[in-house]
Design a protein around this motif. Structure first.
Motif, mmCIF file in Angstrom:
data_model
loop_
_atom_site.group_PDB
_atom_site.id
_atom_site.type_symbol
_atom_site.label_atom_id
_atom_site.label_comp_id
_atom_site.label_asym_id
_atom_site.label_seq_id
_atom_site.Cartn_x
_atom_site.Cartn_y
_atom_site.Cartn_z
ATOM 1 N N SER A 128 -59.284 -57.812 -41.398
ATOM 2 C CA SER A 128 -60.227 -56.812 -40.886
ATOM 3 C C SER A 128 -60.726 -57.187 -39.490
ATOM 4 O O SER A 128 -60.888 -56.321 -38.621
ATOM 5 C CB SER A 128 -61.407 -56.668 -41.848
ATOM 6 N N ARG A 129 -60.934 -58.487 -39.237
ATOM 7 C CA ARG A 129 -61.344 -58.916 -37.897
ATOM 8 C C ARG A 129 -60.243 -58.636 -36.873
ATOM 9 O O ARG A 129 -60.504 -58.172 -35.753
ATOM 10 C CB ARG A 129 -61.685 -60.396 -37.907
ATOM 11 N N VAL A 130 -59.005 -58.944 -37.307
ATOM 12 C CA VAL A 130 -57.876 -58.674 -36.402
ATOM 13 C C VAL A 130 -57.773 -57.185 -36.101
ATOM 14 O O VAL A 130 -57.541 -56.772 -34.948
ATOM 15 C CB VAL A 130 -56.570 -59.208 -37.027
ATOM 16 N N CYS A 131 -58.004 -56.327 -37.107
ATOM 17 C CA CYS A 131 -57.930 -54.878 -36.898
ATOM 18 C C CYS A 131 -59.047 -54.386 -35.984
ATOM 19 O O CYS A 131 -58.841 -53.498 -35.139
ATOM 20 C CB CYS A 131 -57.991 -54.157 -38.246
ATOM 21 N N GLY A 140 -48.580 -58.701 -31.064
ATOM 22 C CA GLY A 140 -49.652 -59.579 -31.505
ATOM 23 C C GLY A 140 -50.153 -59.240 -32.890
ATOM 24 O O GLY A 140 -50.388 -60.133 -33.719
ATOM 25 N N ILE A 141 -50.318 -57.933 -33.209
ATOM 26 C CA ILE A 141 -50.819 -57.584 -34.546
ATOM 27 C C ILE A 141 -49.771 -57.853 -35.617
ATOM 28 O O ILE A 141 -50.095 -58.269 -36.742
ATOM 29 C CB ILE A 141 -51.299 -56.117 -34.556
ATOM 30 N N VAL A 142 -48.485 -57.660 -35.281
ATOM 31 C CA VAL A 142 -47.424 -57.990 -36.255
ATOM 32 C C VAL A 142 -47.391 -59.496 -36.507
ATOM 33 O O VAL A 142 -47.237 -59.954 -37.658
ATOM 34 C CB VAL A 142 -46.069 -57.468 -35.749
ATOM 35 N N ALA A 143 -47.555 -60.297 -35.441
ATOM 36 C CA ALA A 143 -47.561 -61.751 -35.615
ATOM 37 C C ALA A 143 -48.761 -62.191 -36.444
ATOM 38 O O ALA A 143 -48.651 -63.102 -37.295
ATOM 39 C CB ALA A 143 -47.576 -62.425 -34.246
ATOM 40 N N SER A 144 -49.914 -61.546 -36.236
ATOM 41 C CA SER A 144 -51.096 -61.898 -37.034
ATOM 42 C C SER A 144 -50.883 -61.569 -38.507
ATOM 43 O O SER A 144 -51.287 -62.339 -39.389
ATOM 44 C CB SER A 144 -52.325 -61.149 -36.494
ATOM 45 N N ARG A 145 -50.249 -60.437 -38.769
ATOM 46 C CA ARG A 145 -50.001 -60.083 -40.173
ATOM 47 C C ARG A 145 -48.993 -61.036 -40.814
ATOM 48 O O ARG A 145 -49.152 -61.426 -41.982
ATOM 49 C CB ARG A 145 -49.464 -58.638 -40.235
ATOM 50 N N ASN A 146 -47.992 -61.422 -40.074
ATOM 51 C CA ASN A 146 -47.033 -62.387 -40.620
ATOM 52 C C ASN A 146 -47.689 -63.738 -40.854
ATOM 53 O O ASN A 146 -47.348 -64.449 -41.813
ATOM 54 C CB ASN A 146 -45.862 -62.553 -39.655
ATOM 55 N N LYS A 147 -48.609 -64.100 -39.986
ATOM 56 C CA LYS A 147 -49.289 -65.383 -40.145
ATOM 57 C C LYS A 147 -50.148 -65.411 -41.399
ATOM 58 O O LYS A 147 -50.234 -66.444 -42.081
ATOM 59 C CB LYS A 147 -50.141 -65.647 -38.914
#
Length: 352
Positions: free
Chosen positions: A268-271, A247-254
């Motif tokens: 920062s919100r995702v982190c 999920g965090i990798v997908a958020s960073r790619n997005k």
């Protein structure tokens, strides 16, 4: 009768001192002069004397000053004090005589707990009999308490036996019911098509150090899909961490790049959400470590900062691979363009 103006000389009679004679009429007159009644307290007598002295004393400035009246008051005050002292002494003597009449007059009486009467030898026999009776009463009381305790224990044992007998009856009834059902199924032929019918049972393990019953039960549980709690928790933790990483990798790619201020806020919100999820996962790891039977199977906590850095590295690696693939596609397109360009020029020359 003794005249009032005569007084007896004090003398000693026995152990008591006889004071001067005071008639009852003089005492009554003294109480009357002091304006008091018999049986009053010493404080009342003193207060009355002070008030009358202020009233009749010749040195006072009051209009009622009278020396003769003051002398009468002083004499009455002395008579009343003597009367009160005599009465107090008489009461003390009566109490002392009463106590002496009740107190034991022989030192041997003190060793018999006040039991019995008569001579010391008689009191000793009576005291011995009293001790025997008291010991018999204590023995009877002890036996009574012991029998009551035994009756309570027997009652509890009876109640326990009744409950146990009920459980045994229920268990036997269930066993008979199951046995009847098995026999009925066997009569119908439900067990005729079973695999391995008429063959001996195979041993589930060749190791002689394993209990056959425990091994058989474990195999039955495994065949029916049973898994221990710690295995399920371990599987759940692994699946959860894989989902969080993806999920965090997908958020960073997005979000992509370059990172603008708006994208940095989103990142920062995702982190922060990822850190909270990791904290909850670490709490589940603590619960897992409490129930796992082997120390080698215990798990360590996950670090949110390391996981975020790992996701960033994965994103950068994916970006580099994308760039490499894009460059390869561009080179292939250029080669195709050159090839098709030569063919088109050759066709044009042939046409000409």
């Amino acid at each position: 009768m003794i005249p009032r103006h005569l007084k007896l000389i004090p003398c000693v009679y026995g152990s008591r001192l006889l004071s001067s004679y005071k008639s009852k009429s003089n005492v009554k007159d003294a109480y009357r002069i002091l304006e008091l009644q018999e049986g009053c307290s010493l404080d009342d007598i003193r207060n009355s004397y002070r008030n009358l002295a202020k009233k009749y004393h010749p040195d006072s400035v009051s209009a009622t000053a009278d020396s003769e009246a003051f002398m009468k008051v002083e004499e009455a005050y002395r008579v009343v004090l003597d009367d009160v002292a005599n009465k107090k002494k008489c009461t003390e003597d009566e109490e002392e005589d009463q106590f002496k009449s009740k107190s034991l007059q022989h030192r041997h009486y003190l060793s018999f707990e006040g039991v019995g009467f008569g001579m010391p030898s008689q009191r000793e026999r009576q005291y011995m009999q009293f001790r025997v009776d008291r010991a018999a009463e204590q023995v009877l009381e002890y036996r009574k308490q012991r029998l009551e305790g035994q009756s309570d224990v027997t009652d509890l044992m009876k109640a326990k036996d009744v409950r146990q007998s009920k459980k045994v009856k229920i268990t036997q009834a269930m066993e008979r019911l199951v046995e009847d059902l098995i026999q009925e199924s066997m009569a119908k032929g439900d067990f005729d098509n079973l695999s391995g019918k008429g063959k001996p049972l195979q041993k589930f393990s060749d190791c002689p150090h394993i209990d056959p019953m425990t091994h058989n039960l474990n195999r039955i549980l495994i065949d029916n899909g049973y898994q221990p709690e710690w295995i399920l928790m371990q599987k759940e933790i692994r699946e959860t961490i894989e989902q969080l990483r993806k999920g965090i990798v997908a958020s960073r790619n997005k979000l992509g790049g370059p990172m603008t201020p708006y994208r940095e806020k989103q990142w920062s919100r995702v982190c922060e959400q990822f850190t909270e999820d990791i904290r909850k996962l670490n709490k589940r790891i603590d619960n897992f470590n409490l129930v796992v039977p082997l120390l080698s199977r215990q798990m360590v906590h996950f670090n949110a900062a390391r996981e975020i850095a790992r996701a960033q590295k994965i994103y950068e690696a994916l970006g580099e691979s994308r760039e490499a693939s894009n460059s390869d596609t561009k080179e292939a397109e250029q080669k195709d363009v050159k090839r098709f360009g030569l063919k088109s020029s050759l066709f044009k020359w042939l046409n000409l």
